[in-house]
Design a protein around this motif. Sequence first.
Motif, short mmCIF file in Angstrom:
data_model
loop_
_atom_site.label_atom_id
_atom_site.label_comp_id
_atom_site.label_asym_id
_atom_site.label_seq_id
_atom_site.Cartn_x
_atom_site.Cartn_y
_atom_site.Cartn_z
N VAL A 153 38.57 31.34 43.92
CA VAL A 153 38.82 32.03 42.86
C VAL A 153 39.11 31.10 41.47
CG1 VAL A 153 39.83 33.87 41.40
CG2 VAL A 153 38.90 34.41 43.51
N PRO A 192 48.77 42.03 48.64
CA PRO A 192 48.24 41.26 49.65
C PRO A 192 49.20 40.20 50.06
CG PRO A 192 46.93 41.06 47.70
CD PRO A 192 48.21 41.75 47.38
N ARG A 222 51.36 30.06 49.13
CA ARG A 222 51.64 31.45 48.73
C ARG A 222 52.84 31.44 48.02
NH1 ARG A 222 47.74 34.87 47.47
NH2 ARG A 222 49.16 36.79 47.77
N ASP A 251 46.28 42.80 51.84
CA ASP A 251 45.01 41.90 52.50
C ASP A 251 45.60 40.83 53.45
OD1 ASP A 251 43.54 42.95 50.48
OD2 ASP A 251 43.41 41.08 49.00
N1 SAM Z 1 45.01 37.76 44.04
C1 SAM Z 1 45.01 38.24 45.23
C2 SAM Z 1 46.03 37.44 45.88
O1 SAM Z 1 46.84 36.96 45.42
O2 SAM Z 1 46.22 38.12 46.82
C3 SAM Z 1 43.84 38.07 46.12
C4 SAM Z 1 42.22 38.26 45.52
S1 SAM Z 1 41.06 37.50 46.51
C5 SAM Z 1 39.91 37.76 45.53
C6 SAM Z 1 40.76 38.95 47.52
C7 SAM Z 1 41.18 38.47 49.11
O3 SAM Z 1 40.15 37.72 49.69
C8 SAM Z 1 42.39 37.73 49.30
O4 SAM Z 1 43.52 38.28 49.31
C9 SAM Z 1 42.11 37.23 50.70
O5 SAM Z 1 42.75 38.17 51.66
C10 SAM Z 1 40.81 37.18 51.08
N2 SAM Z 1 40.38 35.85 50.86
C11 SAM Z 1 40.39 34.84 49.87
N3 SAM Z 1 39.66 33.74 50.28
C12 SAM Z 1 39.36 33.64 51.48
C13 SAM Z 1 38.89 32.90 52.51
N4 SAM Z 1 38.88 31.71 52.09
N5 SAM Z 1 38.77 33.39 53.82
C14 SAM Z 1 39.06 34.62 54.14
N6 SAM Z 1 39.52 35.66 53.28
C15 SAM Z 1 39.64 35.20 51.98
#
Ligand code: SAM
Length: 450
Positions: free
Chosen positions: A169, A262, A276, A302
């Motif tokens: 992101v 998450p 984290r 998440d």
């Molecule tokens: N901002 C949120 C946070 O800090 O937890 C997360 C937003 S992210 C757009 C949405 C979710 O996608 C994350 O919480 C994570 O579980 C999952 N995610 C992100 N990158 C990933 C990756 N490389 N492989 C698998 N899941 C991923």
Amino acid sequence: MSATKRYFIHTFGCQMNASDSMRMGEVLAQLKYVVAPTVEDADLIIVNTCSIREKAEDKMLSTLGRYRSIKVSRHAVIGVGGCVAQQEKSRLLQRAPFVDFVFGPDAIGKLPQILERVEKDRMRVVETAWMDSEHYLFPRADPETARGKVTEFVTVMKGCDNVCSFCVVPHTRGREVSRPLEEVLSEVRSLVAVGVREVTLIGQNVNSYRGGIPFAQLLRRVAETPGVERVRFTTSHPHDLSDELIEVFADQPRVAPHFHLPVQCGSDRVLARMRRDYTVEQYLERLGLLRQARPGIAVTTDIIVGFPGEDEEDFRGTLALSQAVRFESQFSFVFSPRPRTAAGLHEREWGTVPHEVKIERLERLQRLQREISAEIMRAQVGQEVEVLVEGPAKLDPSKSFGRTPENRSVSFDGDAPSGSRVLVKIHASSPNALRGSQKRVLQPVDRSCP
Ligand code: SAM
Ligand code: SF4
């Protein structure tokens, strides 16, 4: 430009993308485009993409391939927006030679100029520059598109300044930019004026909002807006769960009792590698305070399984955490290596988890979560719950649909119009939905509101 041009937007990914697609629709409406009933009728096709996991990227490429024939038969223009566009830039034009333009999330406002260059100058365009944060303009929602809706998203920030080692992101959405407070409040007021009763404040990391006041105060101000019945927000990083935010849950009933927080993993060793910035104990401690402040609050999360180096013991930590917290529901994913991320670059060195192990862990986790969700929902049977009516149920339009303050979906027999708050007696449950019948109207739709 002809008044009869039609567009079709195919949206992948999160609520930020859904909101961006809505903004694209609004920009196109100003250019006199109308929505095409199906993609086959479109003169302009936009694929709004997600690159959070490799699978999402693959799905979007195969979708794009399907749209190629429409381009040939109708001379449709094809554009690719969103996170893959930002990540791949001009490489996308090489990978998909039939694509006419590629534009990043910051370039939605430039669609008119992009289309002009594509259509008049017959150019293939790539527009992925970041907008300077000082001058970044959040696209404003057109309240007319929300007329008739009960619940709506309001963007309060974009981008992310964190460096979680798995996450793409920050590369696809750029640095954090918070939307000015007055702009957020004015959008909320304009949505309420057309009948919206519930707003969800969205951003990649909403609780690090810095638009003049901290997020906790923003939440309070939105909740105090006349006509707003419920406020929700998503997504949050646990290290931004401040005492002040917990206090808002204690004393502002219009902030809905649901928190999507998450956690990603239940092992400190893995959390440290994920960068984290909290331990399992710290996460549980913040959650404990939140639950004290608002008993009964629904907590969702998440989780990533199969992060590089995750062993069986780490994974058991995740199972134990899920048992201890009893999340209402969770989105769980297998780790997917992403370009330019630390975990993507160091996957082998840290220890790639074999695909079949990842899948087996995911299934174990999801099985456990289904049991917990089913128990939580079963405990609702026989209860009378408050529901904000959103309209007819999709699967059975003879029933009404709405959500409880905890965000539980309810379909029920009832006649109250959308926008009303009703009391529903719950007769049956599944792990992700409740069924019941309307007992009485708590608050009819107030047409004069605000
Ligand atoms: N901002 C949120 C946070 O800090 O937890 C997360 C937003 S992210 C757009 C949405 C979710 O996608 C994350 O919480 C994570 O579980 C999952 N995610 C992100 N990158 C990933 C990756 N490389 N492989 C698998 N899941 C991923
Ligand atoms: Fe990605 Fe969320 Fe971490 Fe930001 S806080 S880098 S959006 S996982």
